[in-house]
Enzyme design. Sequence first.
Site, PDB file in Angstrom:
ATOM      1  N   ASP A 174      -0.117   4.808  15.720  1.00 36.33           N
ATOM      2  CA  ASP A 174      -0.711   3.498  14.923  1.00 36.33           C
ATOM      3  C   ASP A 174      -0.640   4.208  13.578  1.00 36.33           C
ATOM      4  OD1 ASP A 174      -2.739   5.593  15.699  1.00 36.33           O
ATOM      5  OD2 ASP A 174      -4.177   3.965  14.879  1.00 36.33           O
ATOM      6  N   HIS A 496       5.188   5.108  22.742  1.00 37.14           N
ATOM      7  CA  HIS A 496       4.448   4.116  21.925  1.00 37.14           C
ATOM      8  C   HIS A 496       4.015   4.793  20.594  1.00 37.14           C
ATOM      9  CE1 HIS A 496       1.714   0.670  21.427  1.00 37.14           C
ATOM     10  NE2 HIS A 496       0.859   1.552  20.663  1.00 37.14           N
ATOM     11  N   ASP A 538       7.828   5.966  31.006  1.00 39.19           N
ATOM     12  CA  ASP A 538       8.296   5.844  29.640  1.00 39.19           C
ATOM     13  C   ASP A 538       8.484   4.532  29.112  1.00 39.19           C
ATOM     14  OD1 ASP A 538       9.546   6.686  27.470  1.00 39.19           O
ATOM     15  OD2 ASP A 538      11.396   7.217  28.496  1.00 39.19           O
ATOM     16  N   GLU A 547       1.636   7.088  24.453  1.00 32.97           N
ATOM     17  CA  GLU A 547       1.670   7.242  23.002  1.00 32.97           C
ATOM     18  C   GLU A 547       1.520   8.630  22.751  1.00 32.97           C
ATOM     19  OE1 GLU A 547      -1.771   5.128  21.422  1.00 32.97           O
ATOM     20  OE2 GLU A 547      -1.211   5.472  19.131  1.00 32.97           O
TER      21      GLU A 547
HETATM   22  O1  G3I Z   1     -14.106  11.136  29.227  1.00 33.88           O
HETATM   23  C1  G3I Z   1     -14.315  10.299  30.146  1.00 33.88           C
HETATM   24  C2  G3I Z   1     -14.247  11.030  31.681  1.00 33.88           C
HETATM   25  O2  G3I Z   1     -15.446  11.469  31.891  1.00 33.88           O
HETATM   26  C3  G3I Z   1     -13.866   9.698  32.780  1.00 33.88           C
HETATM   27  O3  G3I Z   1     -13.771  10.418  33.978  1.00 33.88           O
HETATM   28  C4  G3I Z   1     -12.641   9.143  32.586  1.00 33.88           C
HETATM   29  C5  G3I Z   1     -12.215   7.971  33.286  1.00 33.88           C
HETATM   30  O4  G3I Z   1     -11.368   6.947  33.030  1.00 33.88           O
HETATM   31  O5  G3I Z   1     -12.481   8.431  31.291  1.00 33.88           O
HETATM   32  C6  G3I Z   1     -12.839   9.424  30.138  1.00 33.88           C
HETATM   33  O6  G3I Z   1     -13.032   8.949  28.874  1.00 33.88           O
HETATM   34  C7  G3I Z   1     -11.624   8.373  28.530  1.00 33.88           C
HETATM   35  C8  G3I Z   1     -11.410   9.208  27.132  1.00 33.88           C
HETATM   36  O7  G3I Z   1     -10.435   8.639  26.507  1.00 33.88           O
HETATM   37  C9  G3I Z   1     -11.013  10.471  27.460  1.00 33.88           C
HETATM   38  O8  G3I Z   1     -10.669  11.396  26.416  1.00 33.88           O
HETATM   39  C10 G3I Z   1     -11.913   6.960  28.001  1.00 33.88           C
HETATM   40  O9  G3I Z   1     -11.982   6.346  29.430  1.00 33.88           O
HETATM   41  C11 G3I Z   1     -10.729   6.460  27.248  1.00 33.88           C
HETATM   42  O10 G3I Z   1     -10.901   5.211  27.059  1.00 33.88           O
HETATM   43  C12 G3I Z   1     -10.530   7.144  26.111  1.00 33.88           C
HETATM   44  O11 G3I Z   1      -9.313   6.831  25.519  1.00 33.88           O
HETATM   45  C13 G3I Z   1      -9.186   7.250  24.382  1.00 33.88           C
HETATM   46  C14 G3I Z   1      -8.719   5.927  23.460  1.00 33.88           C
HETATM   47  O12 G3I Z   1      -8.400   6.176  22.227  1.00 33.88           O
HETATM   48  C15 G3I Z   1      -9.361   4.932  23.717  1.00 33.88           C
HETATM   49  O13 G3I Z   1     -10.588   4.613  22.886  1.00 33.88           O
HETATM   50  C16 G3I Z   1      -8.597   8.751  23.849  1.00 33.88           C
HETATM   51  O14 G3I Z   1      -9.286   9.838  24.195  1.00 33.88           O
HETATM   52  C17 G3I Z   1      -7.978   8.704  22.484  1.00 33.88           C
HETATM   53  O15 G3I Z   1      -7.109   9.728  22.342  1.00 33.88           O
HETATM   54  C18 G3I Z   1      -7.501   7.441  21.930  1.00 33.88           C
HETATM   55  O16 G3I Z   1      -7.031   7.412  20.731  1.00 33.88           O
HETATM   56  C19 G3I Z   1      -6.366   6.523  20.009  1.00 33.88           C
HETATM   57  C20 G3I Z   1      -7.025   6.016  18.717  1.00 33.88           C
HETATM   58  O17 G3I Z   1      -8.130   5.390  19.171  1.00 33.88           O
HETATM   59  C21 G3I Z   1      -6.066   5.155  18.023  1.00 33.88           C
HETATM   60  N1  G3I Z   1      -4.872   5.782  17.819  1.00 33.88           N
HETATM   61  C22 G3I Z   1      -4.238   6.265  19.033  1.00 33.88           C
HETATM   62  C23 G3I Z   1      -5.127   7.280  19.819  1.00 33.88           C
HETATM   63  C24 G3I Z   1      -4.170   7.824  20.807  1.00 33.88           C
HETATM   64  O18 G3I Z   1      -3.918   6.809  21.874  1.00 33.88           O
HETATM   65  O1  9MR Z   2      -0.985   0.461  19.142  1.00 34.22           O
HETATM   66  C1  9MR Z   2      -2.126   0.804  19.391  1.00 34.22           C
HETATM   67  C2  9MR Z   2      -2.389   2.265  19.900  1.00 34.22           C
HETATM   68  O2  9MR Z   2      -2.310   3.033  18.704  1.00 34.22           O
HETATM   69  C3  9MR Z   2      -4.137   2.498  20.433  1.00 34.22           C
HETATM   70  O3  9MR Z   2      -4.001   3.617  21.078  1.00 34.22           O
HETATM   71  C4  9MR Z   2      -4.345   1.303  21.574  1.00 34.22           C
HETATM   72  C5  9MR Z   2      -5.536   1.552  22.154  1.00 34.22           C
HETATM   73  O4  9MR Z   2      -6.531   1.430  21.138  1.00 34.22           O
HETATM   74  O5  9MR Z   2      -4.048   0.226  21.062  1.00 34.22           O
HETATM   75  C6  9MR Z   2      -2.654  -0.086  20.572  1.00 34.22           C
HETATM   76  O6  9MR Z   2      -2.805  -1.222  20.095  1.00 34.22           O
HETATM   77  C7  9MR Z   2      -2.692  -2.332  21.006  1.00 34.22           C
HETATM   78  C8  9MR Z   2      -3.958  -3.183  21.150  1.00 34.22           C
HETATM   79  O7  9MR Z   2      -5.134  -2.461  21.559  1.00 34.22           O
HETATM   80  C9  9MR Z   2      -3.771  -4.440  21.909  1.00 34.22           C
HETATM   81  N1  9MR Z   2      -2.774  -5.234  21.382  1.00 34.22           N
HETATM   82  C10 9MR Z   2      -1.655  -4.456  21.407  1.00 34.22           C
HETATM   83  C11 9MR Z   2      -1.417  -3.420  20.880  1.00 34.22           C
HETATM   84  C12 9MR Z   2      -0.177  -2.832  20.617  1.00 34.22           C
HETATM   85  O8  9MR Z   2       0.371  -2.402  22.061  1.00 34.22           O
END
Ligand code: G3I
Ligand code: 9MR
Length: 569
Positions: A174, A496, A538, A547
């Site tokens: 993003d 992604h 992929d 991503e």
């Molecule tokens: O820490 C728990 C763990 O204890 C548990 O066992 C596991 C089971 O699902 O979940 C773990 O937490 C997860 C966490 O990531 C781990 O770091 C959450 O479920 C999961 O939802 C969370 O995902 C994060 C995601 O954003 C959604 O919020 C990722 O860490 C984080 O890297 C990712 O970051 C995104 C940004 O929001 C937006 N930009 C892209 C970026 C990469 O995808």
């Molecule tokens: O593109 C977004 C990505 O960077 C984030 O990690 C992800 C989870 O927050 O969300 C992606 O955006 C999606 C959104 O959450 C739901 N609608 C589709 C978007 C693009 O795939």
Amino acid sequence: MSLNTAAANAQGISDDIKINQVGFYPNEPKVAVVMIADAAGKPFRIIAGSTGNVVFNGVLEHPVLSAYSSLKTCEANFSQLHDTGSFYLDIKGVGRSCNFKIQHHVFREVAIASLKAFYYQRASMPLLPAFAGKWSRKEGHPDTTVLIHSSAAFKKRATGSAIATPGGWYDAGDYNKYVVNSGISTATLLSAYEDFPRYFDSLNTNIPESRNRVPDILDEALYNMRWMLSMQDPQDGGVYNKCTNANFDGMIMPDKAIAPRYVVQKGTAAALNLVAVMAQGARIFRKYGNQFPGLADSCQSAAERAWSWALKNPDMPYNQDEMNKEKLPQITTGGYGDKNFGDEWLWAAAELFTTTGSKMYFEKVLAQMREDIRVPSWSSVGMLGYYTLLRHENQMPEYAKVMIRIMKNRLLTLADNYMPANTFHTVMGNTKKDFIWGSNSVAANQGILLMNAYLVAADKKYLEWALTNIDYLLGRNATGYCFVTGIGCKSPMHPHHRPSIADGINEPVPGLLVGGPNEGRQDKVNYEHKEPETSYTDQDGAYASNEIAINWNAPLVYLVSAMEVLSRK
Ligand code: G3I
Ligand code: 9MR
């Protein structure tokens, strides 16, 4: 099937042979894993690509069943082969591996590509062909007119007024910029430099600043630090959580993404991330006073101001859902919403203590010492403070010595848990909890932990264990992917990543580490495989496993660079 998988199959390359697709050091272990359960005792051969000569004969051994899936493997160990060149592994009746190298500096290309990836993530500047090749593109997101979100209004900065927060890296696939995740990413690059300065002094990644007599890794880190500085409110020293759209953009190029940008709510985690990075940056850039007059002082005073703000606001989480109940417009981009700040306090205090020597920061580190110290992630950064204090052990005052000794013991105790003990003979994947969103950064950060254990204890086993996770990331894993774009014979083609999707170029932007297997599969895409270690696909919609992100790339930079320095020559 991706294009490069098709190409691989056309050459008779077997999906059953999982191997580091880049290669091996002459004097370090060399292992491939074969996904055939009853293959133990079968012979394998290593063949030189140039001559077709057999250079090594071995036997498959150690059949292992995965602890939590149906996978069974055997090991092909050819560590005793020390020849240099290009090779492949061949098993009669099974097929061959892709070509790999055995040579000194075998990861140099990955080190350069993974660092260069940060340049490709830069906001607010065009990527010119001279540096970006076919991935050159127009400037995206000048971020010179960024609106104060209603959650962030304070004194002269009223809702809807505008500030400038240009530059920095896009977080991931993003186009938003998050201070919290920037913190660990930037710090990991700075730490790579602090641990291995001579290596980076000569590592040229061909970026616009490459000729300014500052190591590229520092120029790159500085590009993001300058943005972070602009996220601090000069009125009170507080730091906004992010510079963001209200909602994620479509799959478009950055110059086409022109939705309004906001700075959103200040928070304790953002402030402490800024403290840590600026304190670390202050001591590193001190010696580049000629190139950057005043920079070190600016970093240090920004760190101290954010620290004071955090002392007054010690517990201000970023809870986006709560915020959206009261504030408009609603913000639905990434949260990075951490609630526990003990680890951020420890890290920030450790950096300030190291840079300033002031005892009050030492007291804070001491007060935050926890038993449950962990492999770092964006939400758990305490160990970054340990790394820094241990790195500077020799300059620590007498009163800090006991604490440092305890930290060393904890680090080594933790590291001793990370021995390769699974189907793939890697550290990564010993538990299925490793396979979360961004699991490849779990692997990379486990590797860094082991590198730090090696740096403090000089025991080569830690180095060898760390190497198994590089092998994992570059192909010795259940998916058979080398997880870095543009590297190896089977790597992600459809990450992604908005620029890679929208630029019309077949190959994705190179040097990017994808998230990796994630049993959660929160993107709801249809996955071909769903077991913990295989739940990767992929496809460009698969943001939960495919991503890319700056906090995943940074530990890859550290890990392969450290190995370049520390491998047995
Ligand atoms: O820490 C728990 C763990 O204890 C548990 O066992 C596991 C089971 O699902 O979940 C773990 O937490 C997860 C966490 O990531 C781990 O770091 C959450 O479920 C999961 O939802 C969370 O995902 C994060 C995601 O954003 C959604 O919020 C990722 O860490 C984080 O890297 C990712 O970051 C995104 C940004 O929001 C937006 N930009 C892209 C970026 C990469 O995808
Ligand atoms: O593109 C977004 C990505 O960077 C984030 O990690 C992800 C989870 O927050 O969300 C992606 O955006 C999606 C959104 O959450 C739901 N609608 C589709 C978007 C693009 O795939």
